[in-house]
Write an enzyme that holds these catalytic residues in place. Sequence first.
Site: not given
Length: 121
Positions: A33, A36
């Site tokens: 991600c 993230c």
Amino acid sequence: MSNKIHHINSGAELDALFRSTTYVAVDFFADWCGPCKVIAPQYQALADKHAIPGVLAFAKVNVDHAQDAARTYGVSAMPTFMFFKEGKQVAVNGHKMIQGANVPDLRAAAEKLGGLAKKRQ
């Protein structure tokens, strides 16, 4: 590297953290991600500033490794941040969860939890 973040590998580990700590902020993330990775240093800085052993913990749950925890809390987007008091999900500054790399909302929630934790200390 700071040890202020608890790296959780299962729902059982997360439950154990809930039992040992009054307030817990949880970052549900994935290695793949992009957002993230962008917000990770901010989350680390918040943990370094606000974590108080036994009172306020910051945890990271890799949704690919701890799928049971992700399922339990209905995580469907990464990153998702959730907040807990005595093991129960709570709203902080009106947010039961923050989805996405929303630094201002995450910072505000961590500041609020940090203030509550200092009062309990």
